[in-house]
Motif scaffolding. Structure first.
Motif, short mmCIF file in Angstrom:
data_model
loop_
_atom_site.label_atom_id
_atom_site.label_comp_id
_atom_site.label_asym_id
_atom_site.label_seq_id
_atom_site.Cartn_x
_atom_site.Cartn_y
_atom_site.Cartn_z
N LEU A 1 0.83 -1.21 0.00
CA LEU A 1 0.00 0.00 0.00
C LEU A 1 0.86 1.26 0.00
CD1 LEU A 1 -2.90 -1.03 2.41
CD2 LEU A 1 -3.00 -0.71 -0.08
N ALA A 2 1.99 1.23 0.70
CA ALA A 2 2.90 2.38 0.71
C ALA A 2 3.46 2.63 -0.69
CB ALA A 2 4.03 2.15 1.72
N VAL A 3 3.84 1.55 -1.39
CA VAL A 3 4.33 1.70 -2.77
C VAL A 3 3.24 2.30 -3.64
CG1 VAL A 3 5.02 0.42 -4.84
CG2 VAL A 3 6.10 -0.09 -2.64
N LEU A 4 2.02 1.79 -3.52
CA LEU A 4 0.91 2.31 -4.32
C LEU A 4 0.60 3.77 -4.00
CD1 LEU A 4 -1.51 -0.75 -4.35
CD2 LEU A 4 -0.16 0.16 -6.27
N ALA A 5 0.65 4.12 -2.72
CA ALA A 5 0.37 5.51 -2.32
C ALA A 5 1.46 6.45 -2.85
CB ALA A 5 0.27 5.61 -0.80
N ALA A 6 2.70 6.00 -2.78
CA ALA A 6 3.81 6.86 -3.20
C ALA A 6 3.93 6.96 -4.72
CB ALA A 6 5.12 6.34 -2.61
N PHE A 7 3.69 5.86 -5.41
CA PHE A 7 4.02 5.82 -6.84
C PHE A 7 2.89 5.35 -7.75
CE2 PHE A 7 8.07 4.98 -4.54
CZ PHE A 7 8.68 6.20 -4.82
N GLY A 8 1.70 5.16 -7.21
CA GLY A 8 0.58 4.67 -8.01
C GLY A 8 0.24 5.58 -9.18
N ALA A 9 0.54 6.87 -9.04
CA ALA A 9 0.24 7.81 -10.13
C ALA A 9 1.04 7.51 -11.39
CB ALA A 9 0.51 9.24 -9.67
N THR A 10 2.14 6.76 -11.26
CA THR A 10 2.93 6.42 -12.46
C THR A 10 2.14 5.56 -13.43
OG1 THR A 10 3.94 4.46 -11.44
CG2 THR A 10 5.11 6.57 -11.18
N PHE B 1 12.72 2.00 1.88
CA PHE B 1 13.03 1.57 0.52
C PHE B 1 11.81 1.75 -0.38
CE2 PHE B 1 13.02 -1.53 -2.87
CZ PHE B 1 14.30 -1.43 -3.39
N ALA B 2 10.66 1.35 0.10
CA ALA B 2 9.43 1.37 -0.70
C ALA B 2 9.05 2.76 -1.17
CB ALA B 2 8.27 0.76 0.09
N VAL B 3 9.24 3.77 -0.33
CA VAL B 3 8.77 5.12 -0.67
C VAL B 3 9.91 6.08 -1.02
CG1 VAL B 3 6.68 4.85 0.71
CG2 VAL B 3 8.71 5.91 1.74
N ASN B 4 11.12 5.58 -1.12
CA ASN B 4 12.26 6.42 -1.43
C ASN B 4 12.09 7.04 -2.82
OD1 ASN B 4 14.85 7.44 -2.15
ND2 ASN B 4 15.78 6.06 -0.65
N PRO B 5 12.14 8.36 -2.92
CA PRO B 5 11.88 9.00 -4.21
C PRO B 5 12.96 8.76 -5.27
CG PRO B 5 12.48 10.64 -2.56
CD PRO B 5 12.34 9.33 -1.84
N VAL B 6 14.09 8.20 -4.89
CA VAL B 6 15.15 7.98 -5.87
C VAL B 6 14.72 6.98 -6.95
CG1 VAL B 6 16.39 6.08 -4.74
CG2 VAL B 6 17.66 7.76 -6.07
N VAL B 7 13.71 6.17 -6.68
CA VAL B 7 13.26 5.16 -7.63
C VAL B 7 12.30 5.71 -8.68
CG1 VAL B 7 11.25 4.30 -6.36
CG2 VAL B 7 12.58 2.73 -7.75
N ILE B 8 11.91 6.95 -8.54
CA ILE B 8 10.86 7.48 -9.42
C ILE B 8 11.23 7.40 -10.90
CG2 ILE B 8 11.58 9.90 -9.27
CD1 ILE B 8 7.97 8.57 -9.41
N GLU B 9 12.48 7.62 -11.25
CA GLU B 9 12.85 7.56 -12.67
C GLU B 9 12.61 6.17 -13.25
OE1 GLU B 9 16.54 8.32 -15.75
OE2 GLU B 9 16.75 8.97 -13.68
N GLN B 10 12.94 5.13 -12.48
CA GLN B 10 12.72 3.77 -12.96
C GLN B 10 11.24 3.42 -13.07
OE1 GLN B 10 15.28 4.42 -10.66
NE2 GLN B 10 16.62 4.40 -12.44
N LEU B 11 10.41 4.13 -12.34
CA LEU B 11 8.98 3.89 -12.42
C LEU B 11 8.30 4.75 -13.48
CD1 LEU B 11 8.27 3.54 -8.61
CD2 LEU B 11 8.37 1.71 -10.29
N LEU B 12 8.85 5.90 -13.76
CA LEU B 12 8.28 6.76 -14.80
C LEU B 12 8.69 6.30 -16.20
CD1 LEU B 12 8.68 10.35 -13.30
CD2 LEU B 12 6.55 9.13 -13.78
N VAL B 13 9.94 5.88 -16.33
CA VAL B 13 10.46 5.41 -17.61
C VAL B 13 10.40 3.89 -17.57
CG1 VAL B 13 12.42 5.42 -19.19
CG2 VAL B 13 11.98 7.39 -17.72
N THR B 14 9.54 3.28 -18.35
CA THR B 14 9.37 1.83 -18.25
C THR B 14 10.64 1.08 -18.62
OG1 THR B 14 8.42 1.66 -20.47
CG2 THR B 14 6.89 1.96 -18.64
N ALA B 15 11.50 1.69 -19.42
CA ALA B 15 12.79 1.07 -19.72
C ALA B 15 13.67 1.00 -18.48
CB ALA B 15 13.50 1.82 -20.84
N GLY B 16 13.26 1.67 -17.40
CA GLY B 16 13.96 1.58 -16.13
C GLY B 16 13.81 0.22 -15.46
N ARG B 17 13.11 -0.67 -16.12
CA ARG B 17 12.94 -2.03 -15.60
C ARG B 17 14.28 -2.70 -15.34
NH1 ARG B 17 8.88 -5.54 -18.35
NH2 ARG B 17 7.64 -3.81 -17.59
#
Length: 188
Positions: A26-35, A136-152
């Motif tokens: 739920l924390a991951v979804l709350a932090a990054f669900g908008a992606t 770890f779950a809500v750390n904003p440093v991961v946002i680029e990998q979640l916004l750019v799907t090639a960040g997989r």
């Protein structure tokens, strides 16, 4: 009796862990669900949208995944499993970016659960494990990998590396080696 108390204690711990797992997801979804509403960005245009090699499961395309880079430019990237994962995505979602983002978000949530398991495996206690996994779950440093799907590449490498370390700590050396190879196949 002692046996009954141990069974009850084990069941309570399992129930508590399920609640903590759900809280992390739920924390991951709350932090990054908008992606999930984000379109393709930056490298996605080349790695996914304009990439003819992910659009069919031909032998030629699979071979290409293992002998070329995901950008198809003869770069020094070796990420065959990333390309294969995009082939799977294309088979499921076509060019709908929400599906690709959902996969990346799911991988990140799974990584948070693995951080929880790793810290627990190290014997640092449930509180330390949960707080570490939450940060770890809500750390904003991961946002680029979640916004750019090639960040997989980074997400999947983290996922398989965490599994590899956990397997190593549990003396599952063959599983540790194999998951480490999977991590390397996502990012050199």
């Amino acid at each position: 009796s002692f046996k009954n108390r141990m069974t009850i204690s084990r069941r309570l711990a399992e129930h508590r862990n399920k609640i903590l797992y759900a809280a992390l997801v739920l924390a991951v979804l709350a932090a990054f669900g908008a992606t999930l509403g984000t379109g393709f960005l930056w490298d996605d245009h080349q790695v996914i949208e304009a990439n003819p090699y992910i659009k069919s499961w031909s032998v030629q395309n699979l071979r290409h995944a293992f002998i070329s880079d995901p950008f198809n430019q003869a770069l020094n990237y070796y990420r065959p499993f990333q390309t294969v994962s995009h082939m799977i995505d294309y088979s499921l979602w076509g060019l709908n970016p929400a599906g690709y983002h959902l996969v990346n978000l799911s991988i990140h949530a799974a990584c948070a659960l693995l951080v929880f398991a790793l810290i627990g495996e190290m014997g640092l206690g449930v509180t330390a494990a949960f707080l570490s996994a939450l940060f770890f779950a809500v750390n904003p440093v991961v946002i680029e990998q979640l916004l750019v799907t090639a960040g997989r590449a980074e997400l999947a490498t983290t996922f398989f590396t965490l599994i590899s370390v956990i397997c190593f700590l549990r003396k599952g050396y063959i599983a540790s080696f194999l998951t480490f190879i999977l991590a390397l196949g996502f990012k050199e």
